[in-house]
Design a protein around this motif. Sequence first.
Motif, PDB file in Angstrom:
ATOM      1  N   ARG A 195       0.824  -1.062  -0.244  1.00 31.46           N
ATOM      2  CA  ARG A 195      -0.157  -0.041   0.150  1.00 31.46           C
ATOM      3  C   ARG A 195       0.920   1.305  -0.031  1.00 31.46           C
ATOM      4  O   ARG A 195       0.599   2.444  -0.174  1.00 31.46           O
ATOM      5  CB  ARG A 195      -0.810  -0.168   1.299  1.00 31.46           C
ATOM      6  N   GLY A 196       2.155   1.257   0.245  1.00 30.15           N
ATOM      7  CA  GLY A 196       2.954   2.121   0.127  1.00 30.15           C
ATOM      8  C   GLY A 196       3.006   3.195   1.363  1.00 30.15           C
ATOM      9  O   GLY A 196       2.660   2.889   2.574  1.00 30.15           O
ATOM     10  N   LEU A 197       3.495   4.082   1.470  1.00 33.45           N
ATOM     11  CA  LEU A 197       3.566   5.382   2.361  1.00 33.45           C
ATOM     12  C   LEU A 197       2.213   5.691   3.128  1.00 33.45           C
ATOM     13  O   LEU A 197       1.233   6.157   1.914  1.00 33.45           O
ATOM     14  CB  LEU A 197       4.331   6.623   1.983  1.00 33.45           C
ATOM     15  N   GLN A 198       2.029   5.475   4.165  1.00 34.51           N
ATOM     16  CA  GLN A 198       0.600   5.891   4.962  1.00 34.51           C
ATOM     17  C   GLN A 198       1.157   7.003   5.933  1.00 34.51           C
ATOM     18  O   GLN A 198       0.128   7.311   6.809  1.00 34.51           O
ATOM     19  CB  GLN A 198       0.025   4.617   5.509  1.00 34.51           C
ATOM     20  N   LEU A 199       2.337   7.308   6.348  1.00 36.28           N
ATOM     21  CA  LEU A 199       2.511   8.083   7.492  1.00 36.28           C
ATOM     22  C   LEU A 199       3.243   9.469   6.865  1.00 36.28           C
ATOM     23  O   LEU A 199       3.903   9.736   5.890  1.00 36.28           O
ATOM     24  CB  LEU A 199       3.698   7.708   8.154  1.00 36.28           C
ATOM     25  N   ARG A 200       3.194  10.586   7.676  1.00 36.96           N
ATOM     26  CA  ARG A 200       3.584  11.946   7.384  1.00 36.96           C
ATOM     27  C   ARG A 200       5.090  12.132   7.742  1.00 36.96           C
ATOM     28  O   ARG A 200       5.383  11.846   8.897  1.00 36.96           O
ATOM     29  CB  ARG A 200       2.738  13.037   8.005  1.00 36.96           C
ATOM     30  N   LEU A 201       6.109  11.886   6.776  1.00 34.86           N
ATOM     31  CA  LEU A 201       7.346  12.193   6.741  1.00 34.86           C
ATOM     32  C   LEU A 201       7.819  13.497   6.187  1.00 34.86           C
ATOM     33  O   LEU A 201       7.128  14.040   5.262  1.00 34.86           O
ATOM     34  CB  LEU A 201       8.088  10.778   6.031  1.00 34.86           C
ATOM     35  N   GLN A 202       8.904  13.966   6.591  1.00 33.12           N
ATOM     36  CA  GLN A 202       9.756  15.287   6.038  1.00 33.12           C
ATOM     37  C   GLN A 202      11.093  14.790   5.899  1.00 33.12           C
ATOM     38  O   GLN A 202      11.868  14.408   6.625  1.00 33.12           O
ATOM     39  CB  GLN A 202       9.616  16.198   7.183  1.00 33.12           C
ATOM     40  N   VAL A 203      11.259  15.303   4.521  1.00 33.71           N
ATOM     41  CA  VAL A 203      12.760  15.170   4.065  1.00 33.71           C
ATOM     42  C   VAL A 203      13.503  16.675   4.426  1.00 33.71           C
ATOM     43  O   VAL A 203      12.789  17.670   4.222  1.00 33.71           O
ATOM     44  CB  VAL A 203      12.913  15.093   2.749  1.00 33.71           C
ATOM     45  N   PHE A 204      14.687  16.515   5.272  1.00 33.26           N
ATOM     46  CA  PHE A 204      15.062  17.816   5.990  1.00 33.26           C
ATOM     47  C   PHE A 204      16.533  17.783   5.354  1.00 33.26           C
ATOM     48  O   PHE A 204      17.291  16.993   5.617  1.00 33.26           O
ATOM     49  CB  PHE A 204      14.830  17.874   7.482  1.00 33.26           C
ATOM     50  N   ARG A 205      17.200  18.987   5.635  1.00 31.19           N
ATOM     51  CA  ARG A 205      18.468  19.405   5.473  1.00 31.19           C
ATOM     52  C   ARG A 205      19.157  19.141   6.724  1.00 31.19           C
ATOM     53  O   ARG A 205      18.665  19.520   7.972  1.00 31.19           O
ATOM     54  CB  ARG A 205      18.841  20.703   4.978  1.00 31.19           C
TER      55      ARG A 205
END
Length: 288
Positions: free
Chosen positions: A109-119
């Motif tokens: 089903r793939g991504l189901q969570l809130r993630l953030q790519v950050f520097r």
Amino acid sequence: MAELSGGSEAVPVALWPPGEAPPAFQYSPDSVAGADGEIDPTEVTFPGCACRSRSCAAPECPCPCRGHSSSGAGLGLAEQQEQPFSSPVFECNSLCCCGEGCQNRLVQRGLQLRLQVFRSPRKGWGVRALEPIPRGGFVCEYAGEVLGFAEARRRIQAQSPQEPNYIIAVREHLFDGRVMETFVDPTRIGNVGRFLNHSCEPNLVMVPVRVDSMVPKLALFAATDISAGEELSFDYSGRFHNGPGASREHKALEEENSLRKPCYCGSQKCASFLPWDTSLFSTPASSP
């Protein structure tokens, strides 16, 4: 807030800080066949189940009977990684009669969570959770081009020491002595998983999960309860923890090798250098 996946994920992937972005790549929620064309992860070779239940489970369903079901297994996956051998994990597939609501369909089903790519100040880009993740919860897949050994070795040998290496090699040791190898390169095509940093004391564990064929999805599960705002990481070496004994044993070799990259995980068990796969640096004549 900027979004990284271009709407290809069920949940937006946030990007921070505003006005900054990682080097361009093609976002793909799932792994794809590599440029060498040797392996196609989308090929369907497993037969489907005839279950019409909303909750496929062993022993009635043949899919989890091949090994473990991904549903409800997350809490036991970290413990499995500590064992010399662990049963493989299978999900119901596209030929199964059960519906999309089947509990044995989780990773697909793939991504189901809130993630953030950050520097990150020292580690380039990283990934953090924007919501709490319970231990055993599925986080994301490490998706990219699935390569054969020759192409994976060619690519990694062509890299300069300054370039980041995204290629991961997963080896599964079978009871009969055989070893199954999977090489995934998200450098050009990949998903949010490509930004996960290494840690010698990680909060994620990688587990190969099979859906349509023997080519696994490299699924990352929470190895512990994770708080909102916490950076996500896994052990690039494939071990659940890097033992201090292992780091001492290889320290001299690591310091002598200019290709080694320093580890900035900051854990008490830090091995000082990022893990690497020596077989990918060997020449064809010297490889087994």
